[in-house]
Design a protein around this motif. Structure first.
Motif, PDB file in Angstrom:
ATOM      1  N   ILE B  93       0.853  -1.204   0.000  1.00  0.00           N
ATOM      2  CA  ILE B  93       0.000   0.000   0.000  1.00  0.00           C
ATOM      3  C   ILE B  93       0.885   1.248   0.000  1.00  0.00           C
ATOM      4  N   MET B  94       1.940   1.222   0.822  1.00  0.00           N
ATOM      5  CA  MET B  94       2.810   2.392   0.953  1.00  0.00           C
ATOM      6  C   MET B  94       3.476   2.757  -0.369  1.00  0.00           C
ATOM      7  N   MET B  95       3.896   1.761  -1.148  1.00  0.00           N
ATOM      8  CA  MET B  95       4.665   2.095  -2.354  1.00  0.00           C
ATOM      9  C   MET B  95       3.885   1.957  -3.665  1.00  0.00           C
ATOM     10  N   ASN B  96       2.607   1.649  -3.587  1.00  0.00           N
ATOM     11  CA  ASN B  96       1.795   1.506  -4.808  1.00  0.00           C
ATOM     12  C   ASN B  96       1.814   2.822  -5.619  1.00  0.00           C
ATOM     13  N   PRO B  97       2.351   2.798  -6.850  1.00  0.00           N
ATOM     14  CA  PRO B  97       2.428   4.045  -7.632  1.00  0.00           C
ATOM     15  C   PRO B  97       1.064   4.611  -8.014  1.00  0.00           C
ATOM     16  N   GLU B  98       0.043   3.759  -7.981  1.00  0.00           N
ATOM     17  CA  GLU B  98      -1.315   4.254  -8.295  1.00  0.00           C
ATOM     18  C   GLU B  98      -2.113   4.520  -7.026  1.00  0.00           C
ATOM     19  N   GLY B  99      -1.483   4.339  -5.874  1.00  0.00           N
ATOM     20  CA  GLY B  99      -2.152   4.562  -4.599  1.00  0.00           C
ATOM     21  C   GLY B  99      -1.982   5.996  -4.120  1.00  0.00           C
ATOM     22  N   HIS B 100      -2.120   6.186  -2.810  1.00  0.00           N
ATOM     23  CA  HIS B 100      -2.084   7.543  -2.258  1.00  0.00           C
ATOM     24  C   HIS B 100      -1.221   7.618  -1.015  1.00  0.00           C
ATOM     25  N   MET B 101      -0.112   6.884  -1.066  1.00  0.00           N
ATOM     26  CA  MET B 101       0.920   7.028  -0.037  1.00  0.00           C
ATOM     27  C   MET B 101       2.203   7.450  -0.786  1.00  0.00           C
ATOM     28  N   VAL B 102       3.380   6.995  -0.355  1.00  0.00           N
ATOM     29  CA  VAL B 102       4.612   7.499  -0.985  1.00  0.00           C
ATOM     30  C   VAL B 102       4.645   7.254  -2.500  1.00  0.00           C
ATOM     31  N   GLY B 103       4.320   6.015  -2.900  1.00  0.00           N
ATOM     32  CA  GLY B 103       4.363   5.677  -4.330  1.00  0.00           C
ATOM     33  C   GLY B 103       3.487   6.608  -5.151  1.00  0.00           C
ATOM     34  N   GLY B 104       2.280   6.850  -4.670  1.00  0.00           N
ATOM     35  CA  GLY B 104       1.338   7.715  -5.380  1.00  0.00           C
ATOM     36  C   GLY B 104       1.781   9.172  -5.379  1.00  0.00           C
ATOM     37  N   GLU B 122       0.391  18.577   3.862  1.00  0.00           N
ATOM     38  CA  GLU B 122      -0.726  17.714   4.260  1.00  0.00           C
ATOM     39  C   GLU B 122      -0.466  16.237   3.888  1.00  0.00           C
ATOM     40  N   ALA B 123       0.081  16.028   2.697  1.00  0.00           N
ATOM     41  CA  ALA B 123       0.370  14.653   2.257  1.00  0.00           C
ATOM     42  C   ALA B 123       1.464  14.034   3.139  1.00  0.00           C
ATOM     43  N   SER B 124       2.452  14.866   3.515  1.00  0.00           N
ATOM     44  CA  SER B 124       3.549  14.359   4.361  1.00  0.00           C
ATOM     45  C   SER B 124       3.016  13.862   5.702  1.00  0.00           C
ATOM     46  N   ALA B 125       2.055  14.597   6.268  1.00  0.00           N
ATOM     47  CA  ALA B 125       1.484  14.193   7.564  1.00  0.00           C
ATOM     48  C   ALA B 125       0.790  12.835   7.446  1.00  0.00           C
ATOM     49  N   GLN B 126       0.083  12.638   6.316  1.00  0.00           N
ATOM     50  CA  GLN B 126      -0.610  11.362   6.095  1.00  0.00           C
ATOM     51  C   GLN B 126       0.393  10.220   5.973  1.00  0.00           C
ATOM     52  N   ILE B 127       1.411  10.484   5.165  1.00  0.00           N
ATOM     53  CA  ILE B 127       2.394   9.431   4.861  1.00  0.00           C
ATOM     54  C   ILE B 127       3.245   9.118   6.094  1.00  0.00           C
ATOM     55  N   GLU B 128       3.540  10.142   6.877  1.00  0.00           N
ATOM     56  CA  GLU B 128       4.286   9.916   8.127  1.00  0.00           C
ATOM     57  C   GLU B 128       3.479   8.975   9.040  1.00  0.00           C
ATOM     58  N   ALA B 129       2.171   9.232   9.140  1.00  0.00           N
ATOM     59  CA  ALA B 129       1.308   8.366   9.965  1.00  0.00           C
ATOM     60  C   ALA B 129       1.253   6.947   9.389  1.00  0.00           C
ATOM     61  N   GLY B 130       1.304   6.850   8.064  1.00  0.00           N
ATOM     62  CA  GLY B 130       1.317   5.536   7.414  1.00  0.00           C
ATOM     63  C   GLY B 130       2.571   4.755   7.779  1.00  0.00           C
ATOM     64  N   PHE B 131       3.715   5.428   7.727  1.00  0.00           N
ATOM     65  CA  PHE B 131       4.965   4.770   8.142  1.00  0.00           C
ATOM     66  C   PHE B 131       4.881   4.358   9.617  1.00  0.00           C
ATOM     67  N   ASP B 132       4.274   5.217  10.433  1.00  0.00           N
ATOM     68  CA  ASP B 132       4.150   4.887  11.859  1.00  0.00           C
ATOM     69  C   ASP B 132       3.329   3.602  12.061  1.00  0.00           C
ATOM     70  N   ALA B 133       2.347   3.372  11.173  1.00  0.00           N
ATOM     71  CA  ALA B 133       1.545   2.135  11.272  1.00  0.00           C
ATOM     72  C   ALA B 133       2.418   0.917  10.971  1.00  0.00           C
ATOM     73  N   ILE B 134       3.332   1.058  10.006  1.00  0.00           N
ATOM     74  CA  ILE B 134       4.239  -0.060   9.671  1.00  0.00           C
ATOM     75  C   ILE B 134       5.227  -0.277  10.823  1.00  0.00           C
ATOM     76  N   ILE B 135       5.818   0.826  11.293  1.00  0.00           N
ATOM     77  CA  ILE B 135       6.810   0.741  12.378  1.00  0.00           C
ATOM     78  C   ILE B 135       6.136   0.235  13.666  1.00  0.00           C
ATOM     79  N   GLY B 136       4.916   0.702  13.907  1.00  0.00           N
ATOM     80  CA  GLY B 136       4.177   0.305  15.115  1.00  0.00           C
ATOM     81  C   GLY B 136       3.896  -1.188  15.147  1.00  0.00           C
ATOM     82  N   LEU B 137       3.585  -1.754  13.975  1.00  0.00           N
ATOM     83  CA  LEU B 137       3.348  -3.202  13.934  1.00  0.00           C
ATOM     84  C   LEU B 137       4.654  -3.959  14.179  1.00  0.00           C
ATOM     85  N   GLU B 138       5.736  -3.512  13.525  1.00  0.00           N
ATOM     86  CA  GLU B 138       7.012  -4.226  13.698  1.00  0.00           C
ATOM     87  C   GLU B 138       7.455  -4.178  15.161  1.00  0.00           C
TER      88      GLU B 138
END
Lengths: 107, 146
Positions: B93-104, B122-138
């Protein structure tokens, strides 16, 4: 089969479940709840920024979709953490059963 | 002696009955320090790269390509670990070029050549939270020093 042995195992499972379930909800519910609350205020902020010209309509459209992706990432984190709790539960039960078995054989 | 053997046999049967509960294979991969570091490094690199999106894409193309390579490595690393499908899905999801995180975000930067500061913020805040979800799970996995 020794009934006390089974009772002790079941008691241990109940005890572990009582510990696991509240921990599970403590870990999972607040994150999802706060993200949903934040989303509502975030949408208002973006609408205001679009009205003032700071963001374009295309920007807002992209950001709303990114919010959905963020919800998906957050839901996956919750699902993963739930699996961690299940593994911890299984480990605790395994330890108990093996500990009891070793104890009984040694006795 | 016979009674004792029967008893131990019963215990073995009980343990086998409990296998579905206590099964040997974990539901999810344990903590990986390498995966954690990779996610933290990528979060920093991605946000630093995105800060530059007010400038023309072509000026930062090598940096973007390097970031995309690193993210592909993260996905492959996640994919290669057993019982790690949830983290793998997060990276996809994070790197999908057609998505809406870093790839997008990188796709949009390339298409529009430059992006407004308001959108980047605004996009940076979203993506930062997205990375936090990945880091939080690990960091929530078994074996991490929480």
């Amino acid at each position: 089969m020794s009934e006390p042995f089974v009772d002790i195992i079941l008691q241990e499972m109940r005890h572990q479940l009582e510990e696991t379930l509240p921990r599970l909800s403590d870990r999972l519910l607040p994150a999802g709840k706060s993200l949903l609350k934040d989303s509502a205020s975030q949408l208002e902020t973006w609408a205001a920024q679009a009205a003032s010209g700071e963001l374009s309509r295309a920007d807002v459209d992209w950001l709303v979709r990114s919010r959905l992706d963020l919800h998906r990432l957050s839901a996956l984190r919750s699902a993963g953490l739930a699996q961690v709790e299940i593994d911890l539960f299984r480990q605790a039960i395994t330890r108990t059963v093996i500990g009891m078995l070793v104890g009984r054989i040694a006795a | 002696m016979i009674h004792r053997c029967t008893y131990i046999g019963s215990l073995v049967v009980l343990i086998l009955a409990l296998v579905p509960v206590t099964g040997c294979s974990p539901a999810i991969a344990p903590f990986s320090g390498c995966a954690y570091e990779l996610a933290v490094d990528l979060k920093v690199d991605a946000l630093r790269t995105m800060e530059r999106a007010e400038e023309p894409f072509s000026k930062h193309e090598p940096r973007v390509e390097s970031l995309q390579r690193q993210m592909k490595k993260a996905v492959e690393f996640a994919r290669g670990r057993p019982n790690n499908s949830i983290t793998t899905r997060q990276w996809e999801i994070m790197m999908n070029p057609e998505g809406h995180m870093v790839g997008g975000f990188l796709t949009r930067w390339k298409q529009d050549d430059s992006l407004s500061w308001g959108f980047i913020r605004e996009a940076s805040a979203q993506i930062e939270a997205g990375f936090d979800a990945i880091i939080g799970l690990e960091s929530g996995k078994i074996g991490s020093k929480k």
